[in-house]
Design a protein around this motif. Sequence first.
Motif, PDB file in Angstrom:
ATOM      1  N   VAL A  43      -0.398   1.034   5.218  1.00 67.95           N
ATOM      2  CA  VAL A  43      -1.632   1.676   4.754  1.00 67.95           C
ATOM      3  C   VAL A  43      -1.690   1.521   3.235  1.00 67.95           C
ATOM      4  N   GLU A  44      -2.852   1.719   2.673  1.00 68.19           N
ATOM      5  CA  GLU A  44      -3.007   1.698   1.223  1.00 68.19           C
ATOM      6  C   GLU A  44      -3.071   3.135   0.722  1.00 68.19           C
ATOM      7  N   VAL A  45      -2.178   3.470  -0.200  1.00 68.98           N
ATOM      8  CA  VAL A  45      -2.144   4.825  -0.750  1.00 68.98           C
ATOM      9  C   VAL A  45      -2.424   4.751  -2.245  1.00 68.98           C
ATOM     10  N   LEU A  46      -2.927   5.854  -2.790  1.00 69.97           N
ATOM     11  CA  LEU A  46      -3.245   5.933  -4.217  1.00 69.97           C
ATOM     12  C   LEU A  46      -1.986   6.290  -4.998  1.00 69.97           C
ATOM     13  N   VAL A  47      -1.635   5.483  -5.991  1.00 67.59           N
ATOM     14  CA  VAL A  47      -0.431   5.710  -6.800  1.00 67.59           C
ATOM     15  C   VAL A  47      -0.799   5.686  -8.274  1.00 67.59           C
ATOM     16  N   ALA A  48       0.124   6.163  -9.087  1.00 67.09           N
ATOM     17  CA  ALA A  48      -0.061   6.131 -10.541  1.00 67.09           C
ATOM     18  C   ALA A  48       0.225   4.725 -11.051  1.00 67.09           C
ATOM     19  N   LYS A  49      -0.744   4.134 -11.698  1.00 65.03           N
ATOM     20  CA  LYS A  49      -0.559   2.799 -12.267  1.00 65.03           C
ATOM     21  C   LYS A  49       0.280   2.878 -13.527  1.00 65.03           C
ATOM     22  N   ASN A  50       0.115   3.955 -14.297  1.00 61.54           N
ATOM     23  CA  ASN A  50       0.874   4.193 -15.528  1.00 61.54           C
ATOM     24  C   ASN A  50       1.519   5.568 -15.437  1.00 61.54           C
ATOM     25  N   GLU A  51       2.398   5.877 -16.361  1.00 60.64           N
ATOM     26  CA  GLU A  51       2.972   7.217 -16.429  1.00 60.64           C
ATOM     27  C   GLU A  51       1.883   8.215 -16.816  1.00 60.64           C
ATOM     28  N   ILE A  52       1.870   9.350 -16.144  1.00 60.03           N
ATOM     29  CA  ILE A  52       0.904  10.423 -16.420  1.00 60.03           C
ATOM     30  C   ILE A  52       1.703  11.647 -16.817  1.00 60.03           C
ATOM     31  N   GLY A  53       1.536  12.109 -18.039  1.00 54.82           N
ATOM     32  CA  GLY A  53       2.328  13.216 -18.552  1.00 54.82           C
ATOM     33  C   GLY A  53       1.756  14.573 -18.189  1.00 54.82           C
ATOM     34  N   LEU A  54       2.574  15.605 -18.342  1.00 56.21           N
ATOM     35  CA  LEU A  54       2.152  16.979 -18.105  1.00 56.21           C
ATOM     36  C   LEU A  54       0.964  17.319 -18.998  1.00 56.21           C
ATOM     37  N   PRO A  60      -9.466   6.751 -14.548  1.00 57.41           N
ATOM     38  CA  PRO A  60      -9.469   5.758 -13.453  1.00 57.41           C
ATOM     39  C   PRO A  60      -8.471   4.629 -13.683  1.00 57.41           C
ATOM     40  N   ASP A  61      -8.247   4.261 -14.955  1.00 61.16           N
ATOM     41  CA  ASP A  61      -7.298   3.181 -15.252  1.00 61.16           C
ATOM     42  C   ASP A  61      -5.856   3.581 -14.969  1.00 61.16           C
ATOM     43  N   ASP A  62      -5.597   4.881 -14.764  1.00 61.89           N
ATOM     44  CA  ASP A  62      -4.239   5.352 -14.475  1.00 61.89           C
ATOM     45  C   ASP A  62      -3.904   5.263 -12.986  1.00 61.89           C
ATOM     46  N   LEU A  63      -4.871   4.846 -12.164  1.00 60.59           N
ATOM     47  CA  LEU A  63      -4.695   4.872 -10.718  1.00 60.59           C
ATOM     48  C   LEU A  63      -4.877   3.486 -10.125  1.00 60.59           C
ATOM     49  N   GLN A  64      -4.235   3.246  -8.985  1.00 61.08           N
ATOM     50  CA  GLN A  64      -4.432   2.003  -8.250  1.00 61.08           C
ATOM     51  C   GLN A  64      -4.027   2.214  -6.793  1.00 61.08           C
ATOM     52  N   TRP A  65      -4.570   1.351  -5.903  1.00 65.16           N
ATOM     53  CA  TRP A  65      -4.194   1.371  -4.488  1.00 65.16           C
ATOM     54  C   TRP A  65      -3.001   0.461  -4.281  1.00 65.16           C
ATOM     55  N   GLN A  66      -2.057   0.924  -3.462  1.00 63.18           N
ATOM     56  CA  GLN A  66      -0.845   0.140  -3.231  1.00 63.18           C
ATOM     57  C   GLN A  66      -0.489   0.178  -1.752  1.00 63.18           C
ATOM     58  N   THR A  67      -0.065  -0.969  -1.229  1.00 65.33           N
ATOM     59  CA  THR A  67       0.338  -1.045   0.178  1.00 65.33           C
ATOM     60  C   THR A  67       1.625  -0.257   0.400  1.00 65.33           C
ATOM     61  N   TRP A  68       1.639   0.520   1.484  1.00 63.44           N
ATOM     62  CA  TRP A  68       2.763   1.426   1.746  1.00 63.44           C
ATOM     63  C   TRP A  68       3.068   1.396   3.239  1.00 63.44           C
ATOM     64  N   PRO A  69       4.349   1.400   3.638  1.00 70.41           N
ATOM     65  CA  PRO A  69       4.655   1.458   5.074  1.00 70.41           C
ATOM     66  C   PRO A  69       4.058   2.700   5.713  1.00 70.41           C
ATOM     67  N   ALA A  70       3.322   2.512   6.790  1.00 71.08           N
ATOM     68  CA  ALA A  70       2.629   3.638   7.410  1.00 71.08           C
ATOM     69  C   ALA A  70       3.607   4.703   7.902  1.00 71.08           C
ATOM     70  N   GLY A  71       4.786   4.297   8.340  1.00 74.41           N
ATOM     71  CA  GLY A  71       5.745   5.254   8.866  1.00 74.41           C
ATOM     72  C   GLY A  71       6.321   6.185   7.827  1.00 74.41           C
ATOM     73  N   THR A  72       6.281   5.796   6.555  1.00 78.90           N
ATOM     74  CA  THR A  72       6.850   6.635   5.492  1.00 78.90           C
ATOM     75  C   THR A  72       5.779   7.275   4.620  1.00 78.90           C
ATOM     76  N   ALA A  73       4.515   7.109   4.959  1.00 70.63           N
ATOM     77  CA  ALA A  73       3.424   7.692   4.174  1.00 70.63           C
ATOM     78  C   ALA A  73       3.277   9.164   4.542  1.00 70.63           C
ATOM     79  N   SER A  74       3.566  10.037   3.581  1.00 73.81           N
ATOM     80  CA  SER A  74       3.486  11.481   3.812  1.00 73.81           C
ATOM     81  C   SER A  74       2.040  11.913   4.022  1.00 73.81           C
ATOM     82  N   GLY A  75       1.888  13.055   4.653  1.00 75.74           N
ATOM     83  CA  GLY A  75       0.550  13.599   4.854  1.00 75.74           C
ATOM     84  C   GLY A  75      -0.109  14.016   3.564  1.00 75.74           C
ATOM     85  N   ASN A  76       0.692  14.217   2.474  1.00 81.70           N
ATOM     86  CA  ASN A  76       0.133  14.590   1.172  1.00 81.70           C
ATOM     87  C   ASN A  76      -0.392  13.381   0.405  1.00 81.70           C
TER      88      ASN A  76
END
Length: 266
Positions: A43-54, A60-76
């Motif tokens: 599945v494609e999940v949304l991940v941080a493209k760059n480090e995001i600090g507290l 939008p440039d801090d985010l990107q879609w990334q392919t992820w194994p469906a079996g390990t994709a958490s519900g969150n």
Amino acid sequence: MNTARIVVLTIALGAGGVAAYLARSTDDHAQAPAQPVAQLPTVEVLVAKNEIGLGQSVKPDDLQWQTWPAGTASGNFIKRSDRAEATKEIAGMIARAPFIAGEPIREPKLVKANGSGFMAAILPTGMRAISTEISAETGAGGFILPNDRVDVILTRREKAADKGGPDIVNSEIILPNVRVLAIDQAPKEKEGQNALVGRTVTLELKPEQAETLARARQSGTLSLALRSITDVNMADNSSEEDAAPKKGASINVVRYGVQSSMTTQK
């Protein structure tokens, strides 16, 4: 043609035939089709493209879609199949905790600012942010950083009951295991520094703890004792009475190598 030449020619033809057979057999093995590799569902999940600090606002440039194994994709995790416009929805939210590059975006670590400052946005429900003065001596030499856990210690000097006697100095932990939100105006460790010396510290407290701190500032000197990073999962600050010394409790004081006993007072 004599007999010797016939024998040599026969041997040569036989050797050539054997060599041709072996070469043909090798080619057949080399050209054998590879076994198909089983493809895992992804599945494609949304991940941080760059480090995001507290406290950082997510762009939008801090985010990107990334392919992820469906079996390990958490519900969150935010999946593209469920929320194709999530990049636009997440943009503008504030990070309540830092993200590293490549880490899946989880909304519990984000909060909508709604026009408020980042400090008000990152405070958990029901908590308060309150500041107090510190120095290098009372702030663990500058090694206390945002997101660390500390004990707040109140030290008071009282006049001796007997005239001419030495003053009595009492110290007690009034607020155990509280979280540091910021040092001065820095909500996170400055890049490349492992120590941050400031003049004020902002703590995350419950309302009743904020009252305790406000009274204590008028009663004596406040110091911060840095706690282990593993203490973050200990019992919350509601168990102050268990962590703080009781009235009349005895503590050991070592002065110039001589140990003596002191009774705490409240």
